[in-house]
Motif scaffolding. Structure first.
Motif, mmCIF file in Angstrom:
data_model
loop_
_atom_site.group_PDB
_atom_site.id
_atom_site.type_symbol
_atom_site.label_atom_id
_atom_site.label_comp_id
_atom_site.label_asym_id
_atom_site.label_seq_id
_atom_site.Cartn_x
_atom_site.Cartn_y
_atom_site.Cartn_z
ATOM 1 N N THR A 62 0.837 -1.203 0.000
ATOM 2 C CA THR A 62 0.000 0.000 0.000
ATOM 3 C C THR A 62 0.871 1.252 0.000
ATOM 4 O O THR A 62 0.642 2.194 -0.763
ATOM 5 C CB THR A 62 -0.918 0.007 1.243
ATOM 6 N N VAL A 78 -7.617 7.679 -1.431
ATOM 7 C CA VAL A 78 -8.376 6.694 -2.198
ATOM 8 C C VAL A 78 -7.586 5.387 -2.290
ATOM 9 O O VAL A 78 -8.122 4.306 -2.078
ATOM 10 C CB VAL A 78 -8.708 7.235 -3.607
ATOM 11 N N ARG A 138 -7.712 3.531 0.936
ATOM 12 C CA ARG A 138 -9.054 2.994 1.117
ATOM 13 C C ARG A 138 -9.237 1.694 0.306
ATOM 14 O O ARG A 138 -9.691 0.689 0.824
ATOM 15 C CB ARG A 138 -10.040 4.069 0.638
ATOM 16 N N VAL A 139 -8.843 1.760 -0.966
ATOM 17 C CA VAL A 139 -8.991 0.595 -1.847
ATOM 18 C C VAL A 139 -8.177 -0.577 -1.312
ATOM 19 O O VAL A 139 -8.657 -1.712 -1.218
ATOM 20 C CB VAL A 139 -8.549 0.944 -3.287
ATOM 21 N N VAL A 157 -9.791 -2.240 1.644
ATOM 22 C CA VAL A 157 -10.887 -3.125 1.254
ATOM 23 C C VAL A 157 -10.323 -4.464 0.787
ATOM 24 O O VAL A 157 -10.795 -5.529 1.177
ATOM 25 C CB VAL A 157 -11.746 -2.471 0.145
ATOM 26 N N ILE A 158 -9.251 -4.374 -0.036
ATOM 27 C CA ILE A 158 -8.639 -5.618 -0.521
ATOM 28 C C ILE A 158 -8.113 -6.451 0.650
ATOM 29 O O ILE A 158 -8.319 -7.657 0.710
ATOM 30 C CB ILE A 158 -7.495 -5.297 -1.518
#
Lengths: 308, 244
Positions: free
Chosen positions: B172, B224, B227-228, B231-232
């Motif tokens: 990330t 963003v 955040r993505v 979720v993953i």
């Protein structure tokens, strides 16, 4: 076990939005305009801070002995002397602060730097944030081409590639020329003076468009100076001047008077000869060898802060 | 401070005669997203292969991967871009170099940046993947072998599914770095977000607002992206498994 759905994910967003909103509010609330007097500041602190550049040859640069030198640097020093005399100070400490094209305007506006004399063009957009002294140098964007290049004038650029430093007045002038005369020039952008010359040196562009004084100093430092020449009439007139706080009339008057006095006594012309027509202690000795234009001769006689 | 803050200039016509300043900045924003995401996808695929190769027992592949990672991770990105853009065409046979230099300008810049950014990021991704694999107890791989899995099957079914989950958080950060690193594109004249904000800052006489806009843009992207990835992470979690 560590939970993957971290509880702070929402609060991160809230914090970010809060920061953004605060930033916007702070920047929108206009503070009441207050008079900032540079001379008062210098009187109280006993210090004048001059903005300097490291590689802006021959205006403001570090020479081979790592000493600050340059045409504009010497003018800034005369101003400091005049300030000391005018304020009747026993001692005046001269501090220097290295600026870049991106930092110089904010640093003058926020009072970090009192006076910035280097290769800064005086233009209308910048007048919204800062003030300018009388001009001490006139130049204009021209073309640097190989001696064997067919490009001799602006119209020869039709359908060719030309490189220009992004964000400069030369970029604007070149775009305007291209639009108005429908030349269909492919405009390449370079980040800085160094990349700009490298682009034309490696043959990626047919011409490098910059203020002619920069072109002459590029030639002086090129591997083979005889392979290059400067062509084309200046696209526009650019005046280099010292940058100071906006609306600071007494300080501007003092700076202007200093430059006018240097012109009257012939000192400005001597400095011109020293920096533009003699060998400079940079990279073991370079000569700019720029011919004195009629415009410039006139300015050295009668400095003014007229632009365009 | 004596500074004239105003956001309204963003919507005024730009001095370049190509729409308003906000259009210029959005254009740069688009380039940043395009080159970063593309480079990230290439880097991910290549980086995973390299990371796996670094954990293989001996062999040419392992030595190549190690050399690659050291070479690309230990030299500044800016220097690498300079070499790809300015030096490579001079080293190639003259005809090839000239073809490169005379090809479509924007295409040439985009390809050079993509090449440079994805090769550099692949080295970083490889290290995160390698670390993920290395953090697994050696028994996992050996148990798979004992069950009769070959090297490929052991990686595919036992090692990698666990290693990827461990490597997700550092990946990330790497994803966010790609967006910030993409700002090197302006040094070869591709005007992404940082490049356009510098341009706008010079043309408009509103440097603080122009750079504030870029800051908000990068912040938005990072949020963003985080955040993505979160979720993953949540989706890929194996319920009941303990995070090692």
């Amino acid at each position: 076990m560590i939970s993957h759905r971290a509880p702070d994910s929402l609060s991160t967003w809230r914090a970010a939005i809060l920061i953004a909103v605060i930033a916007l509010l702070v920047s929108c609330g206009k503070p009441p305009p207050k008079e900032i007097s540079t001379l008062d500041k210098i009187r109280t602190t006993g210090v004048i801070t001059l903005g300097i550049r490291e590689t802006s040859v021959p205006f403001s640069y570090l020479d081979d002995a790592q000493q600050q030198a340059g045409y504009a640097w010497e003018i800034a020093n005369r101003v400091a002397t005049a300030v000391k005399r005018d304020l009747k100070l026993d001692t005046l400490a001269i501090h220097t602060f290295v600026v870049t094209p991106q930092t110089r305007i904010p640093l003058v506006a926020n009072q970090t730097v009192d006076l910035e004399c280097s290769s800064t063009t005086h233009d209308r957009e910048r007048e919204r944030q800062v003030g300018f002294s009388s001009s001490f140098y006139l130049t204009g964007p021209r073309m640097l081409v190989r001696r064997d290049s067919p490009v001799r004038d602006w119209s020869d650029l039709r359908g060719k590639r030309a490189v220009v430093s992004s964000g400069t007045t030369a970029e604007l002038a070149l775009r305007k020329l291209d639009r108005e005369r429908g030349l269909d020039i492919e405009i390449m952008l370079a980040k800085d003076i160094g990349e700009n010359f490298m682009t034309v040196e490696t043959g990626r562009a047919a011409a490098s468009v910059q203020d002619d004084v920069i072109l002459y100093s590029n030639i002086a430092r090129a591997r083979d100076p005889s392979a290059w020449q400067v062509v084309g009439a200046p696209l526009m007139r650019e005046a280099y001047a010292c940058m100071l706080r906006k609306g600071d009339v007494p300080f501007k008057r003092l700076v202007d008077a200093t430059i006018a006095e240097m012109a009257r006594s012939g000192e400005l012309m001597q400095l011109y000869t020293k920096y533009f027509a003699s060998s400079l202690a940079v990279k073991g000795g370079v000569r700019i060898d720029q011919p004195l234009s009629d415009d410039m001769r006139e300015l050295l006689r009668q400095p003014n802060d007229r632009i365009d | 401070m004596n500074y004239d803050w105003s956001w309204r200039f963003l919507f005024g016509p730009s001095l370049t005669g190509e729409g308003s300043y906000v259009v210029m900045l959005m254009h740069g924003f688009g380039w940043t997203i395009l080159i970063s995401l593309t480079a990230w996808l290439i880097a991910l695929a290549f980086g995973i292969a390299l990371g796996v190769a670094r954990t293989l027992p001996r062999g040419v592949l392992r030595r190549f991967a190690t050399l690659y990672v050291h070479l690309f991770r230990n030299t500044p990105l800016l220097v690498q871009l300079f070499l790809w853009y300015f030096v490579l065409p001079e080293w190639l046979p003259k005809a090839w170099g000239d073809t490169l230099k005379s090809m479509n300008l924007v295409l040439n810049q985009v390809l050079t940046v993509l090449l440079c950014l994805s090769l550099y990021t692949a080295a970083k991704v490889a290290e995160h993947v390698r670390a993920g694999i290395a953090s697994l107890p050696a028994g996992q791989y050996r148990a798979a072998q004992a069950l009769g899995f070959g090297v490929i099957a052991s990686y595919r079914h036992v090692v990698l599914p666990q290693a990827f989950r461990i490597a997700l958080p550092p990946l990330t950060s790497e994803l966010m770095n790609v967006f910030k690193n993409s700002a090197v594109a302006m040094t070869i004249g591709l005007m992404e977000l940082t490049g356009t904000s510098r341009q706008v800052s010079e043309f408009s006489g509103h440097p603080f607002e122009a750079f504030a806009f870029a800051t908000l843009g990068y912040m938005l992207i990072a949020l963003v992206a985080a955040r993505v990835m979160r979720v993953i992470e949540a989706r890929s979690r194996i319920s009941g498994a303990t995070q090692t």
